[in-house]
Write a protein that holds these residues in place. Structure first.
Motif, PDB file in Angstrom:
ATOM      1  N   ARG A   1      18.027  15.195 -40.328  1.00  0.00           N
ATOM      2  CA  ARG A   1      16.931  14.342 -39.860  1.00  0.00           C
ATOM      3  C   ARG A   1      16.614  14.544 -38.383  1.00  0.00           C
ATOM      4  NH1 ARG A   1      19.636  10.408 -43.094  1.00  0.00           N
ATOM      5  NH2 ARG A   1      20.573   9.569 -41.224  1.00  0.00           N
ATOM      6  N   ASN A   2      17.635  14.877 -37.601  1.00  0.00           N
ATOM      7  CA  ASN A   2      17.485  15.006 -36.146  1.00  0.00           C
ATOM      8  C   ASN A   2      18.181  16.274 -35.659  1.00  0.00           C
ATOM      9  OD1 ASN A   2      16.424  12.193 -35.812  1.00  0.00           O
ATOM     10  ND2 ASN A   2      18.460  11.724 -36.596  1.00  0.00           N
ATOM     11  N   PRO A   3      17.611  17.452 -35.901  1.00  0.00           N
ATOM     12  CA  PRO A   3      18.300  18.688 -35.518  1.00  0.00           C
ATOM     13  C   PRO A   3      18.573  18.793 -34.022  1.00  0.00           C
ATOM     14  CG  PRO A   3      16.084  19.156 -36.335  1.00  0.00           C
ATOM     15  CD  PRO A   3      16.340  17.699 -36.549  1.00  0.00           C
ATOM     16  N   GLU A   4      17.829  18.043 -33.218  1.00  0.00           N
ATOM     17  CA  GLU A   4      18.030  18.113 -31.766  1.00  0.00           C
ATOM     18  C   GLU A   4      19.381  17.547 -31.326  1.00  0.00           C
ATOM     19  OE1 GLU A   4      16.155  14.183 -32.651  1.00  0.00           O
ATOM     20  OE2 GLU A   4      15.703  16.217 -33.286  1.00  0.00           O
ATOM     21  N   VAL A   5      20.045  16.753 -32.177  1.00  0.00           N
ATOM     22  CA  VAL A   5      21.347  16.201 -31.796  1.00  0.00           C
ATOM     23  C   VAL A   5      22.442  17.255 -31.840  1.00  0.00           C
ATOM     24  CG1 VAL A   5      20.729  13.861 -32.526  1.00  0.00           C
ATOM     25  CG2 VAL A   5      21.988  15.362 -34.087  1.00  0.00           C
ATOM     26  N   ASP A   6      22.163  18.372 -32.450  1.00  0.00           N
ATOM     27  CA  ASP A   6      23.114  19.480 -32.544  1.00  0.00           C
ATOM     28  C   ASP A   6      22.405  20.734 -32.039  1.00  0.00           C
ATOM     29  OD1 ASP A   6      25.257  21.132 -33.210  1.00  0.00           O
ATOM     30  OD2 ASP A   6      24.729  21.213 -35.338  1.00  0.00           O
ATOM     31  N   PRO A   7      22.135  20.813 -30.729  1.00  0.00           N
ATOM     32  CA  PRO A   7      21.256  21.865 -30.214  1.00  0.00           C
ATOM     33  C   PRO A   7      21.729  23.296 -30.470  1.00  0.00           C
ATOM     34  CG  PRO A   7      22.310  20.680 -28.410  1.00  0.00           C
ATOM     35  CD  PRO A   7      22.660  19.957 -29.682  1.00  0.00           C
ATOM     36  N   THR A   8      23.019  23.517 -30.595  1.00  0.00           N
ATOM     37  CA  THR A   8      23.492  24.874 -30.857  1.00  0.00           C
ATOM     38  C   THR A   8      23.620  25.156 -32.350  1.00  0.00           C
ATOM     39  OG1 THR A   8      25.827  24.275 -30.870  1.00  0.00           O
ATOM     40  CG2 THR A   8      24.851  24.871 -28.726  1.00  0.00           C
ATOM     41  N   GLY A   9      23.658  24.111 -33.163  1.00  0.00           N
ATOM     42  CA  GLY A   9      23.883  24.289 -34.593  1.00  0.00           C
ATOM     43  C   GLY A   9      25.345  24.467 -34.941  1.00  0.00           C
ATOM     44  N   ALA A  10      26.235  24.432 -33.953  1.00  0.00           N
ATOM     45  CA  ALA A  10      27.657  24.675 -34.204  1.00  0.00           C
ATOM     46  C   ALA A  10      28.282  23.603 -35.089  1.00  0.00           C
ATOM     47  CB  ALA A  10      28.412  24.766 -32.878  1.00  0.00           C
ATOM     48  N   VAL A  11      27.932  22.352 -34.854  1.00  0.00           N
ATOM     49  CA  VAL A  11      28.488  21.280 -35.675  1.00  0.00           C
ATOM     50  C   VAL A  11      27.966  21.394 -37.099  1.00  0.00           C
ATOM     51  CG1 VAL A  11      28.563  18.778 -36.004  1.00  0.00           C
ATOM     52  CG2 VAL A  11      28.882  19.744 -33.726  1.00  0.00           C
ATOM     53  N   THR A  12      26.689  21.706 -37.232  1.00  0.00           N
ATOM     54  CA  THR A  12      26.114  21.900 -38.561  1.00  0.00           C
ATOM     55  C   THR A  12      26.832  23.042 -39.275  1.00  0.00           C
ATOM     56  OG1 THR A  12      23.979  21.044 -37.858  1.00  0.00           O
ATOM     57  CG2 THR A  12      23.996  22.437 -39.822  1.00  0.00           C
TER      58      THR A  12
ATOM     59  N   LEU B   1      29.691  16.296 -32.444  1.00  0.00           N
ATOM     60  CA  LEU B   1      28.439  15.712 -31.973  1.00  0.00           C
ATOM     61  C   LEU B   1      28.727  14.663 -30.923  1.00  0.00           C
ATOM     62  CD1 LEU B   1      26.674  15.273 -35.410  1.00  0.00           C
ATOM     63  CD2 LEU B   1      26.270  17.055 -33.740  1.00  0.00           C
ATOM     64  N   GLY B   2      27.737  14.400 -30.097  1.00  0.00           N
ATOM     65  CA  GLY B   2      27.881  13.403 -29.041  1.00  0.00           C
ATOM     66  C   GLY B   2      28.086  12.000 -29.578  1.00  0.00           C
ATOM     67  N   GLY B   3      28.471  11.099 -28.707  1.00  0.00           N
ATOM     68  CA  GLY B   3      28.754   9.723 -29.067  1.00  0.00           C
ATOM     69  C   GLY B   3      27.587   9.008 -29.725  1.00  0.00           C
ATOM     70  N   GLU B   4      26.368   9.322 -29.301  1.00  0.00           N
ATOM     71  CA  GLU B   4      25.188   8.675 -29.879  1.00  0.00           C
ATOM     72  C   GLU B   4      25.079   8.975 -31.372  1.00  0.00           C
ATOM     73  OE1 GLU B   4      20.444   9.309 -29.467  1.00  0.00           O
ATOM     74  OE2 GLU B   4      21.593   9.256 -27.610  1.00  0.00           O
ATOM     75  N   VAL B   5      25.320  10.212 -31.746  1.00  0.00           N
ATOM     76  CA  VAL B   5      25.235  10.594 -33.153  1.00  0.00           C
ATOM     77  C   VAL B   5      26.406  10.020 -33.922  1.00  0.00           C
ATOM     78  CG1 VAL B   5      25.226  12.530 -34.761  1.00  0.00           C
ATOM     79  CG2 VAL B   5      23.940  12.652 -32.648  1.00  0.00           C
ATOM     80  N   ARG B   6      27.606  10.099 -33.354  1.00  0.00           N
ATOM     81  CA  ARG B   6      28.761   9.499 -34.030  1.00  0.00           C
ATOM     82  C   ARG B   6      28.511   8.016 -34.254  1.00  0.00           C
ATOM     83  NH1 ARG B   6      31.736  12.992 -30.739  1.00  0.00           N
ATOM     84  NH2 ARG B   6      32.066  11.353 -29.210  1.00  0.00           N
ATOM     85  N   GLY B   7      27.906   7.359 -33.273  1.00  0.00           N
ATOM     86  CA  GLY B   7      27.588   5.940 -33.417  1.00  0.00           C
ATOM     87  C   GLY B   7      26.616   5.699 -34.555  1.00  0.00           C
ATOM     88  N   ALA B   8      25.609   6.542 -34.692  1.00  0.00           N
ATOM     89  CA  ALA B   8      24.628   6.386 -35.774  1.00  0.00           C
ATOM     90  C   ALA B   8      25.289   6.588 -37.133  1.00  0.00           C
ATOM     91  CB  ALA B   8      23.479   7.373 -35.600  1.00  0.00           C
ATOM     92  N   VAL B   9      26.166   7.561 -37.224  1.00  0.00           N
ATOM     93  CA  VAL B   9      26.881   7.805 -38.479  1.00  0.00           C
ATOM     94  C   VAL B   9      27.768   6.610 -38.797  1.00  0.00           C
ATOM     95  CG1 VAL B   9      28.645   9.235 -39.597  1.00  0.00           C
ATOM     96  CG2 VAL B   9      26.786  10.312 -38.316  1.00  0.00           C
ATOM     97  N   ASP B  10      28.505   6.112 -37.787  1.00  0.00           N
ATOM     98  CA  ASP B  10      29.393   4.969 -37.999  1.00  0.00           C
ATOM     99  C   ASP B  10      28.612   3.711 -38.350  1.00  0.00           C
ATOM    100  OD1 ASP B  10      31.522   6.632 -37.470  1.00  0.00           O
ATOM    101  OD2 ASP B  10      31.770   5.955 -35.397  1.00  0.00           O
ATOM    102  N   GLU B  11      27.471   3.493 -37.708  1.00  0.00           N
ATOM    103  CA  GLU B  11      26.636   2.322 -38.023  1.00  0.00           C
ATOM    104  C   GLU B  11      26.166   2.374 -39.467  1.00  0.00           C
ATOM    105  OE1 GLU B  11      23.356   1.711 -35.357  1.00  0.00           O
ATOM    106  OE2 GLU B  11      24.670   1.890 -33.610  1.00  0.00           O
ATOM    107  N   GLY B  12      25.778   3.533 -39.930  1.00  0.00           N
ATOM    108  CA  GLY B  12      25.349   3.675 -41.318  1.00  0.00           C
ATOM    109  C   GLY B  12      26.483   3.343 -42.276  1.00  0.00           C
ATOM    110  N   ALA B  13      27.688   3.792 -41.955  1.00  0.00           N
ATOM    111  CA  ALA B  13      28.843   3.497 -42.804  1.00  0.00           C
ATOM    112  C   ALA B  13      29.149   2.009 -42.781  1.00  0.00           C
ATOM    113  CB  ALA B  13      30.055   4.304 -42.333  1.00  0.00           C
TER     114      ALA B  13
END
Length: 141
Positions: A13-24, A116-128
């Motif tokens: 949904r937000n490819p910019e959160v993983d700018p290198t694609g390494a986490v993906t 991924l940065g804290g913002e993305v981890r937070g979004a994943v955790d909030e969804g859970a």
């Protein structure tokens, strides 16, 4: 496993959160190896190359496609040849690559470990958390 799927959903949904694609990329390996989700993994590899064509990881993603989708081998290797002729990953495939290949692999390992940065981890955790709360409300005492 759910965390890996949620992380995949966030990066799609937000490819910019993983700018290198390494986490993906790391996530695709986990989904493939741990869940046997080869089709999902291949789809994410193609998406990584599409969303991050300038990334040093994009050629490695293309090289990973044929092992899990042999029917797509010619397409993936064609894009690799056309778009990334000087990539250390392509050169390694041809028997070269040298120190540039090792540097790319080292960078990939570091970036995957950092995640991924804290913002993305937070979004994943909030969804859970939201799903867990919804599940608790749906239960009857």
């Amino acid at each position: 496993y759910l965390h890996a799927l949620e992380t995949a959903a966030v990066t799609v949904r937000n490819p910019e959160v993983d700018p290198t694609g390494a986490v993906t990329f790391g996530n695709t390996e986990f989904l493939r190896d741990s869940l046997g989700a080869e089709r999902l993994s291949v789809a994410l590899l193609w998406r990584l190359q599409r969303d991050h064509p300038e990334s040093f990881v994009a050629p490695k993603a293309l090289l990973s496609v044929p092992a899990h989708d042999p029917a797509a081998a010619d397409s993936a290797l064609g894009v690799l040849e056309r778009e990334y002729p000087e990539s250390p990953y392509r050169l390694a495939l041809l028997g070269g690559g040298g120190p540039e290949y090792e540097a790319a692999e080292d960078s990939l390992r570091v970036l995957m470990a950092l995640g991924l940065g804290g913002e993305v981890r937070g979004a994943v955790d909030e969804g859970a958390d939201a799903r867990a709360e919804e599940g608790r409300r749906g239960r009857r005492p």
